[in-house]
Design a protein around this motif. Structure first.
Motif, PDB file in Angstrom:
ATOM      1  N   GLU A  47       0.838  -1.181   0.000  1.00 25.01           N
ATOM      2  CA  GLU A  47       0.000   0.000   0.000  1.00 25.01           C
ATOM      3  C   GLU A  47       0.885   1.249   0.000  1.00 25.01           C
ATOM      4  OE1 GLU A  47      -3.175   0.191  -0.339  1.00 25.01           O
ATOM      5  OE2 GLU A  47      -3.638  -1.953  -0.198  1.00 25.01           O
ATOM      6  N   THR A  48       0.343   2.361  -0.427  1.00 26.28           N
ATOM      7  CA  THR A  48       1.132   3.587  -0.510  1.00 26.28           C
ATOM      8  C   THR A  48       1.215   4.330   0.818  1.00 26.28           C
ATOM      9  OG1 THR A  48      -0.839   4.803  -1.247  1.00 26.28           O
ATOM     10  CG2 THR A  48       0.592   3.883  -2.954  1.00 26.28           C
ATOM     11  N   ALA A  49       0.279   4.087   1.725  1.00 25.88           N
ATOM     12  CA  ALA A  49       0.286   4.778   3.017  1.00 25.88           C
ATOM     13  C   ALA A  49       1.468   4.300   3.861  1.00 25.88           C
ATOM     14  CB  ALA A  49      -1.019   4.532   3.760  1.00 25.88           C
ATOM     15  N   PRO A  50       2.204   5.212   4.520  1.00 22.34           N
ATOM     16  CA  PRO A  50       3.352   4.810   5.341  1.00 22.34           C
ATOM     17  C   PRO A  50       2.888   4.112   6.614  1.00 22.34           C
ATOM     18  CG  PRO A  50       2.928   7.150   5.593  1.00 22.34           C
ATOM     19  CD  PRO A  50       2.006   6.672   4.511  1.00 22.34           C
ATOM     20  N   PRO A  51       3.732   3.255   7.189  1.00 32.78           N
ATOM     21  CA  PRO A  51       3.368   2.596   8.457  1.00 32.78           C
ATOM     22  C   PRO A  51       3.563   3.548   9.629  1.00 32.78           C
ATOM     23  CG  PRO A  51       5.529   1.848   7.717  1.00 32.78           C
ATOM     24  CD  PRO A  51       5.011   2.767   6.646  1.00 32.78           C
ATOM     25  N   GLU A  52       2.473   4.031  10.198  1.00 32.70           N
ATOM     26  CA  GLU A  52       2.565   4.946  11.320  1.00 32.70           C
ATOM     27  C   GLU A  52       1.317   4.851  12.181  1.00 32.70           C
ATOM     28  OE1 GLU A  52       2.995   8.798   9.535  1.00 32.70           O
ATOM     29  OE2 GLU A  52       0.842   9.057   9.301  1.00 32.70           O
ATOM     30  N   ALA A  53       1.447   5.288  13.419  1.00 31.08           N
ATOM     31  CA  ALA A  53       0.323   5.317  14.346  1.00 31.08           C
ATOM     32  C   ALA A  53       0.649   6.308  15.460  1.00 31.08           C
ATOM     33  CB  ALA A  53       0.037   3.930  14.925  1.00 31.08           C
TER      34      ALA A  53
END
Length: 300
Positions: A47-53
């Motif tokens: 997916e294009t969304a970065p891994p973050e939270a």
């Protein structure tokens, strides 16, 4: 993975504890990090969304005097990076959103910069919640699984003395994922890939075609043929048998067949040649013969 509902204060130099009485008399500081596992869940490497939270920690002064401190992170066990125990660790960043400061413990602990980091002051019985963003490096993801690192969030005074702390597990959960696509001689019509086999002649069809596969690890290809391995003349019972190989593996088109990828783990990219072999075409009625093949991929 299990953890207590809230992290308890960690006195300096000890393995566990509750509220810590600071060297400043009557400053009793504790840190509640809920949850105690800051895990970026459900990340798809394609997916294009970065891994973050975003997570938070609450600093509470249970004492009768004010507490002055700076929140810092310290690695529980170097080296720096999220790890599953195998392969290269995944880099990450921790950002204090309340102060817009990078507090990543890249060298083992947060680098304290007096010109940038603000000293927090909590009056007696006051509390303050700070939010943090955890961002992992997508380019360093090496496969599916859960990658973690243990850290301690500490409150340090100007003399670098620890007033309280909380143990936190940082992590990234990478889901098994796979993608497929075609390359070579085909065109798209109504959302389907059309492959021309040319004039039907017995033997291999001269069609340059590849199935491109990207996967976080092991995968399976499921292949089905609408006409059970036959090219059919539309509106008739006239058929021409054919067979198919993907990456050199013969596919049984009489029913759903499965082609398994390599047994190795880790990120995988490949271009698998697709070859068509035409059967007996003698004494067949003239016209255009066709079949519909479905190929799906499942990550394991």
């Amino acid at each position: 993975m299990s953890a207590p509902a809230s992290a308890q204060g960690v006195p300096s130099g000890s393995a566990s504890g509750g509220a810590q009485t600071s060297p400043l008399a009557n400053c009793q500081l504790r840190i509640n990090a809920t949850p105690t596992a800051w895990i970026i869940s459900g990340y798809d490497a394609y997916e294009t969304a970065p891994p973050e939270a975003v997570f938070s920690a609450t600093f509470v002064n249970d004492g009768s005097a004010e507490c002055r401190f700076t929140p810092t992170f310290e690695l529980g066990r170097p080296p720096f990076g999220l790890s599953s125990g195998m392969g290269r660790p995944i880099g990450y960043a921790l950002i204090n959103l309340s102060d817009s400061q990078d507090v990543t413990p890249r060298t083992g602990r947060t680098v304290r910069n007096s010109s940038e980091q603000r000293t927090l002051v909590l009056a007696a019985n006051e509390q303050r919640t700070i939010t943090y963003r955890l961002v992992a490096s997508p380019d360093e993801v090496s496969g599916s699984g859960t990658f973690t690192q243990d850290v301690t969030l500490e409150a340090q005074d100007q003399a670098m003395r620890v007033l309280g702390g909380a143990r936190i597990v940082l992590g990234l959960e990478v889901l098994p994922s796979a993608r497929i696509g075609l390359a070579g001689a085909y065109r798209i019509s109504d959302g389907q890939a059309l492959v021309s086999l040319g004039e039907l002649r017995e033997g291999p069809a001269p069609v340059p075609l590849q199935l491109r596969v990207s996967s976080t690890g092991r995968y399976d290809l499921d292949v089905t043929s609408l006409n059970a391995g036959n090219l059919r003349l539309a509106g008739t019972e006239w058929t021409v048998p054919y067979s198919l190989t993907i990456g050199g593996s013969r596919v049984n088109l009489s029913g759903m067949d499965r082609v398994s990828g390599p047994v190795e783990t880790g990120m995988y990219r490949a271009a698998l040649p697709i070859q068509f072999y035409i059967g007996d075409v003698s004494r067949r009625r003239a016209g255009t013969y066709s079949d519909l093949i479905s190929i799906s991929v499942t990550a394991r």
